[in-house]
Design a protein around this motif. Structure first.
Motif, PDB file in Angstrom:
ATOM      1  N   ASN A 172       0.933  -1.163  -0.179  1.00 53.00           N
ATOM      2  CA  ASN A 172      -0.033   0.033  -0.124  1.00 53.00           C
ATOM      3  C   ASN A 172       0.851   1.428   0.089  1.00 53.00           C
ATOM      4  O   ASN A 172       1.976   1.303   0.770  1.00 53.00           O
ATOM      5  N   GLY A 173       0.829   2.219  -0.907  1.00 59.34           N
ATOM      6  CA  GLY A 173       0.962   3.492  -0.826  1.00 59.34           C
ATOM      7  C   GLY A 173       2.085   3.534  -1.786  1.00 59.34           C
ATOM      8  O   GLY A 173       2.813   4.577  -2.223  1.00 59.34           O
ATOM      9  N   THR A 174       2.369   2.283  -2.573  1.00 58.89           N
ATOM     10  CA  THR A 174       3.330   2.335  -3.814  1.00 58.89           C
ATOM     11  C   THR A 174       2.517   3.059  -5.074  1.00 58.89           C
ATOM     12  O   THR A 174       1.728   2.759  -5.210  1.00 58.89           O
ATOM     13  N   ARG A 175       3.346   3.726  -5.705  1.00 57.94           N
ATOM     14  CA  ARG A 175       2.960   4.304  -7.011  1.00 57.94           C
ATOM     15  C   ARG A 175       2.929   3.220  -7.909  1.00 57.94           C
ATOM     16  O   ARG A 175       4.170   2.581  -8.364  1.00 57.94           O
ATOM     17  N   MET A 176       1.671   3.068  -8.680  1.00 53.34           N
ATOM     18  CA  MET A 176       1.632   2.226 -10.065  1.00 53.34           C
ATOM     19  C   MET A 176       1.187   3.116 -11.009  1.00 53.34           C
ATOM     20  O   MET A 176       0.691   4.150 -11.186  1.00 53.34           O
ATOM     21  N   CYS A 177       1.110   2.424 -12.218  1.00 58.04           N
ATOM     22  CA  CYS A 177       0.827   3.261 -13.653  1.00 58.04           C
ATOM     23  C   CYS A 177      -0.099   2.129 -14.328  1.00 58.04           C
ATOM     24  O   CYS A 177      -0.043   1.237 -14.122  1.00 58.04           O
ATOM     25  N   GLY A 207     -13.942   3.035 -22.125  1.00 54.56           N
ATOM     26  CA  GLY A 207     -12.867   2.626 -22.878  1.00 54.56           C
ATOM     27  C   GLY A 207     -11.578   1.940 -22.689  1.00 54.56           C
ATOM     28  O   GLY A 207     -10.717   1.350 -23.170  1.00 54.56           O
ATOM     29  N   ASP A 208     -11.118   2.439 -21.186  1.00 52.68           N
ATOM     30  CA  ASP A 208     -10.024   2.005 -20.597  1.00 52.68           C
ATOM     31  C   ASP A 208     -10.067   0.578 -19.933  1.00 52.68           C
ATOM     32  O   ASP A 208      -9.053   0.238 -19.542  1.00 52.68           O
ATOM     33  N   SER A 209     -11.164   0.044 -20.061  1.00 53.27           N
ATOM     34  CA  SER A 209     -11.484  -1.167 -19.245  1.00 53.27           C
ATOM     35  C   SER A 209     -10.519  -2.046 -19.714  1.00 53.27           C
ATOM     36  O   SER A 209     -10.354  -2.439 -20.720  1.00 53.27           O
ATOM     37  N   GLY A 210      -9.836  -2.955 -18.850  1.00 56.54           N
ATOM     38  CA  GLY A 210      -8.712  -3.905 -19.198  1.00 56.54           C
ATOM     39  C   GLY A 210      -7.525  -3.559 -19.016  1.00 56.54           C
ATOM     40  O   GLY A 210      -6.566  -4.166 -19.390  1.00 56.54           O
ATOM     41  N   ALA A 211      -7.299  -2.091 -19.094  1.00 55.20           N
ATOM     42  CA  ALA A 211      -5.821  -1.715 -19.170  1.00 55.20           C
ATOM     43  C   ALA A 211      -4.927  -2.276 -18.145  1.00 55.20           C
ATOM     44  O   ALA A 211      -5.211  -2.556 -16.987  1.00 55.20           O
ATOM     45  N   PRO A 212      -3.571  -2.605 -18.391  1.00 55.34           N
ATOM     46  CA  PRO A 212      -2.633  -3.008 -17.478  1.00 55.34           C
ATOM     47  C   PRO A 212      -2.375  -2.158 -16.545  1.00 55.34           C
ATOM     48  O   PRO A 212      -2.023  -0.862 -16.818  1.00 55.34           O
ATOM     49  N   VAL A 213      -2.185  -2.596 -15.192  1.00 58.56           N
ATOM     50  CA  VAL A 213      -1.657  -2.001 -14.030  1.00 58.56           C
ATOM     51  C   VAL A 213      -0.489  -2.577 -13.900  1.00 58.56           C
ATOM     52  O   VAL A 213      -0.303  -3.752 -13.498  1.00 58.56           O
ATOM     53  N   VAL A 214       0.765  -1.610 -13.741  1.00 63.94           N
ATOM     54  CA  VAL A 214       2.211  -2.188 -13.631  1.00 63.94           C
ATOM     55  C   VAL A 214       2.776  -1.445 -12.377  1.00 63.94           C
ATOM     56  O   VAL A 214       2.378  -0.333 -11.998  1.00 63.94           O
ATOM     57  N   ASN A 215       3.563  -2.229 -11.772  1.00 56.91           N
ATOM     58  CA  ASN A 215       4.468  -1.477 -10.876  1.00 56.91           C
ATOM     59  C   ASN A 215       5.986  -1.587 -11.460  1.00 56.91           C
ATOM     60  O   ASN A 215       6.530  -2.795 -11.523  1.00 56.91           O
ATOM     61  N   GLY A 216       6.336  -0.502 -11.970  1.00 56.85           N
ATOM     62  CA  GLY A 216       7.711  -0.724 -12.941  1.00 56.85           C
ATOM     63  C   GLY A 216       7.342  -1.229 -14.214  1.00 56.85           C
ATOM     64  O   GLY A 216       6.492  -0.998 -14.864  1.00 56.85           O
ATOM     65  N   GLN A 217       8.053  -2.452 -14.516  1.00 52.48           N
ATOM     66  CA  GLN A 217       7.804  -3.305 -15.752  1.00 52.48           C
ATOM     67  C   GLN A 217       7.077  -4.500 -15.216  1.00 52.48           C
ATOM     68  O   GLN A 217       6.935  -5.367 -16.308  1.00 52.48           O
ATOM     69  N   THR A 218       6.424  -4.663 -14.043  1.00 53.53           N
ATOM     70  CA  THR A 218       5.933  -5.774 -13.788  1.00 53.53           C
ATOM     71  C   THR A 218       4.259  -5.643 -13.852  1.00 53.53           C
ATOM     72  O   THR A 218       3.738  -4.663 -13.281  1.00 53.53           O
ATOM     73  N   LEU A 219       3.545  -6.587 -14.714  1.00 52.06           N
ATOM     74  CA  LEU A 219       2.262  -6.563 -14.563  1.00 52.06           C
ATOM     75  C   LEU A 219       1.579  -7.158 -13.039  1.00 52.06           C
ATOM     76  O   LEU A 219       1.954  -8.128 -12.988  1.00 52.06           O
TER      77      LEU A 219
END
Length: 253
Positions: A172-177, A207-219
């Motif tokens: 928790n608190g980690t930035r993800m993209c 339209g963004d449904s399904g998008a990958p959530v990543v921590n760095g390069q880890t899905l």
């Protein structure tokens, strides 16, 4: 124009007289790249060549299963109709419209199927949807697409995100993209867990449904709206338990 939002998988009905422009795509001697973050378009009515309505979502990831099939993942709710029918067998196309950014989302009316590439695959499995906002059974909300390798090839990088591994959601608190077709790269912190899902402060749009959530390069998950995602490791475990296309999923390079 009439727009109906359903858990951020977006249905669009076009005004009469709007037509599809054939999109530029890969030549006959090459394949069209697809990966986590690629926009997809489907449920094209009455035809892909002249749609008056369609749905748009985003791929979570592209990989191979235990038998070598090239498969794509996205959200289940993209392929469930208003009567609750799971649309196994649905043909999927790439969205040929240019990807947007958080500051300038890709206009929904610009979405069109990439007709030069043609259908990139067929939906083979639709899981229980998330049902986050109703009393229905709670699911991991993923769909499996059997991709056509005569038309597409996997890529690890889409937009600003490169996916090289899969893993558990971070602390928790980690930035993800998240890499979305409509809104590009959006980021925010992980907040915690909510049942079988994790939640975060990453914004999404229709339209963004399904998008990958990543921590760095880890899905780590698939976005399904309301700032929630399903853990990718839980999705892989369920695919393995179900068998068939998608079982033994691992990222394609």
């Amino acid at each position: 124009m009439l727009r109906t939002l359903r858990a951020l998988g977006l249905a669009v009905v076009l005004a009469a007289g709007m037509t599809v422009a054939t999109a530029p795509s890969a030549g006959a001697d090459s394949l069209t790249p697809v990966g986590g973050g690629s926009g997809i378009i489907f449920r094209l009515s009455p035809t892909p060549e002249a749609p008056q309505s369609y749905y748009i979502c985003t791929l979570t990831a592209v990989g191979r299963d235990a038998t070598g099939n090239l498969v794509g993942l996205t959200n289940a709710h993209c392929f469930i109709d208003d009567k609750g029918n799971k649309l196994v067998g649905e043909k999927v196309y790439l969205d040929s419209s240019p990807a947007g950014t958080a500051a300038a989302p890709a206009p929904i009316p610009d979405s069109r199927p990439d007709l030069k590439t043609g259908s990139i695959g067929t939906v083979t499995h639709v899981s229980t949807p998330n049902n986050l906002l109703n009393t229905g059974p709670k699911g991991l909300d993923y769909a499996v697409i059997d991709l056509d390798e005569s038309r597409v090839a996997p890529t690890t990088t889409v937009g600003s995100v490169t996916i090289t591994s899969v893993g558990a959601p971070p602390a928790n608190g980690t930035r993800m993209c998240e890499q979305d077709h409509r809104t590009g790269l959006t980021c925010g912190i992980k907040l915690g867990t909510n049942g079988i899902w994790f939640n975060h402060l990453i914004s999404t749009d229709g339209g963004d449904s399904g998008a990958p959530v990543v921590n760095g390069q880890t899905l780590v998950g698939n976005a399904f709206g309301a700032q929630h995602s399903s853990p990718i490791l839980s999705i892989i475990d369920e695919m393995n338990a179900n068998g068939g296309v998608g079982a033994g999923f691992h990222l394609a390079s």
